[in-house]
Design a protein around this motif. Sequence first.
Motif, short mmCIF file in Angstrom:
data_model
loop_
_atom_site.label_atom_id
_atom_site.label_comp_id
_atom_site.label_asym_id
_atom_site.label_seq_id
_atom_site.Cartn_x
_atom_site.Cartn_y
_atom_site.Cartn_z
N LEU A 293 48.49 34.57 34.82
CA LEU A 293 48.56 36.03 34.83
C LEU A 293 49.24 36.42 36.14
O LEU A 293 48.80 36.04 37.21
CB LEU A 293 47.17 36.64 34.78
CG LEU A 293 47.11 38.16 35.00
CD1 LEU A 293 47.68 38.90 33.81
CD2 LEU A 293 45.68 38.62 35.29
N LEU A 294 50.30 37.20 36.04
CA LEU A 294 51.05 37.62 37.22
C LEU A 294 50.88 39.11 37.46
O LEU A 294 51.11 39.93 36.58
CB LEU A 294 52.54 37.30 37.04
CG LEU A 294 53.49 37.70 38.19
CD1 LEU A 294 53.09 37.01 39.49
CD2 LEU A 294 54.93 37.38 37.82
N LEU A 295 50.45 39.46 38.68
CA LEU A 295 50.29 40.86 39.09
C LEU A 295 50.99 41.09 40.42
O LEU A 295 50.88 40.26 41.33
CB LEU A 295 48.81 41.22 39.23
CG LEU A 295 47.94 41.13 37.98
CD1 LEU A 295 46.48 41.40 38.34
CD2 LEU A 295 48.41 42.10 36.92
N THR A 296 51.70 42.21 40.52
CA THR A 296 52.39 42.54 41.77
C THR A 296 52.00 43.96 42.23
O THR A 296 52.82 44.69 42.78
CB THR A 296 53.92 42.47 41.57
OG1 THR A 296 54.29 43.30 40.46
CG2 THR A 296 54.37 41.04 41.30
N SER A 297 50.76 44.32 42.02
CA SER A 297 50.29 45.69 42.26
C SER A 297 50.39 46.09 43.73
O SER A 297 50.26 45.26 44.63
CB SER A 297 48.86 45.84 41.79
OG SER A 297 48.74 45.54 40.42
N LEU A 298 50.58 47.40 43.93
CA LEU A 298 50.57 47.96 45.28
C LEU A 298 49.15 48.10 45.79
O LEU A 298 48.86 47.91 46.96
CB LEU A 298 51.26 49.33 45.26
CG LEU A 298 51.36 50.09 46.57
CD1 LEU A 298 52.19 49.31 47.58
CD2 LEU A 298 51.97 51.47 46.33
N PHE A 299 48.23 48.44 44.88
CA PHE A 299 46.80 48.48 45.20
C PHE A 299 46.02 48.24 43.92
O PHE A 299 46.53 48.43 42.82
CB PHE A 299 46.40 49.83 45.84
CG PHE A 299 46.65 51.02 44.96
CD1 PHE A 299 45.67 51.48 44.08
CD2 PHE A 299 47.86 51.71 45.01
CE1 PHE A 299 45.90 52.59 43.27
CE2 PHE A 299 48.09 52.82 44.20
CZ PHE A 299 47.11 53.25 43.33
N GLU A 300 44.79 47.81 44.06
CA GLU A 300 43.94 47.51 42.91
C GLU A 300 42.47 47.68 43.28
O GLU A 300 42.13 47.70 44.47
CB GLU A 300 44.14 46.06 42.42
CG GLU A 300 45.42 45.83 41.62
CD GLU A 300 45.38 46.46 40.24
OE1 GLU A 300 44.36 47.10 39.90
OE2 GLU A 300 46.37 46.34 39.50
N GLY A 301 41.63 47.78 42.27
CA GLY A 301 40.20 47.55 42.46
C GLY A 301 40.04 46.06 42.19
O GLY A 301 40.59 45.22 42.88
N LEU A 302 39.35 45.76 41.13
CA LEU A 302 39.40 44.40 40.58
C LEU A 302 39.71 44.57 39.10
O LEU A 302 38.83 44.93 38.33
CB LEU A 302 38.09 43.64 40.76
CG LEU A 302 38.15 42.22 40.17
CD1 LEU A 302 39.13 41.35 40.93
CD2 LEU A 302 36.77 41.56 40.15
#
Length: 392
Positions: A293-302
């Motif tokens: 699973l690839l994520l490139t988020s600027l911000f996240e919770g979980l």
Amino acid sequence: MTEYRKGKIIMILEQFFVFPLIFIGYLLGFLLKNNLKKASIVCLLRNADIGGSTLVHADILEILKDKKLVLVFTKITVNNNFLDRFTNTKGEIYDVSKLIDNKILHVINIVYRGVLVNHINNSKLEKVIGAECLYFYKLLPYLRRNLVTIDITHVNKWQHYTIRFIDFINLRIYSSIGIKRETVQQYHASNLNSELISRLKFIEYKTDVLEYSEPNNNKLEVIYIGRGSNQKRVHLIGAIAAAAYKQNLNINFSFIGDVSNVLPVVEYPFCKFYGNVTDKKKLQELERNCDVLLLTSLFEGLPLVVMEMMALGRVVVSTAVSSIPDYIEDNVTGKLIWSKNETEIVQEAITILKQLSENYSEVKSIGINARAFAIEKFNPDKFRKEILKCLG
């Protein structure tokens, strides 16, 4: 002047200017049917659109379904695909979004606050819950003080706004330990007392643990699952996929969710696009068939999808933002992208994925570690007990 003090001044000024309209709404409330009169808990939500936070809210309300629930949707929906999850809660649903979510006729939004305040204050309600809903905060200063008010949040996007309302909130629940930690720091910076800090509560979310199946693909199967919002920076995953294709790497890329506003399908013929997948079995099948699973988020919770993929024994490769490093230990239970610059993020991600494609045994070993962590951490029984303790 502290952030808290500045926010309180702004709130008081806003109350001064909008009070006449809210008072009109309050009087109007006596003429309209009060659908909250016999309810025990009212929950204000945005809508039932696809999203991890939507599922969290539905699961929380499902635990509370033996209560007399009323659910109020306040934002116009895009797809409403998770509405059935809320109907399962047995709560009465009122969608007022078309009435109040109109920027041109914003005056109606303000007047209706008075209507809701009237109906809430003249009811048997015990608790009012705001589930990442800005409208909830707008009501808080006017609600009767014997109500228990509970704020549920998963990201830090609105923390600088909501701090002005914290005197009116009895309990703030976070599904991310990182966001709670940031809130504590914010409170300390405004010299707030320990009593307000004690109202902050972290509850670990849960995920189902399905039967394990060992990954066994000829090519490294990389998937993105989520929305095409600015926060997710899906354009970076598109750039990563394009670069991997040009370098002829042994990697395939797939996308689940509506990302058409960011990645036009015709420009990425080397990728698979599944769109929104609402069938749970189909989604689980697609998740099982991937390696990463690839994520490139600027911000996240979980993100819920991170928990699900870890529980399946798959590798999460993500930018090291917000709470992600609290759950993913680099090279042990997943892979972290430490770069901040977008160009460097793309380059670092390609390096990580290339390494995994050339060393498939690492995919399996990290996946096994991730699954063991998820089984221990994301316990459904513990989650249920904590929710009942705080909200029941």
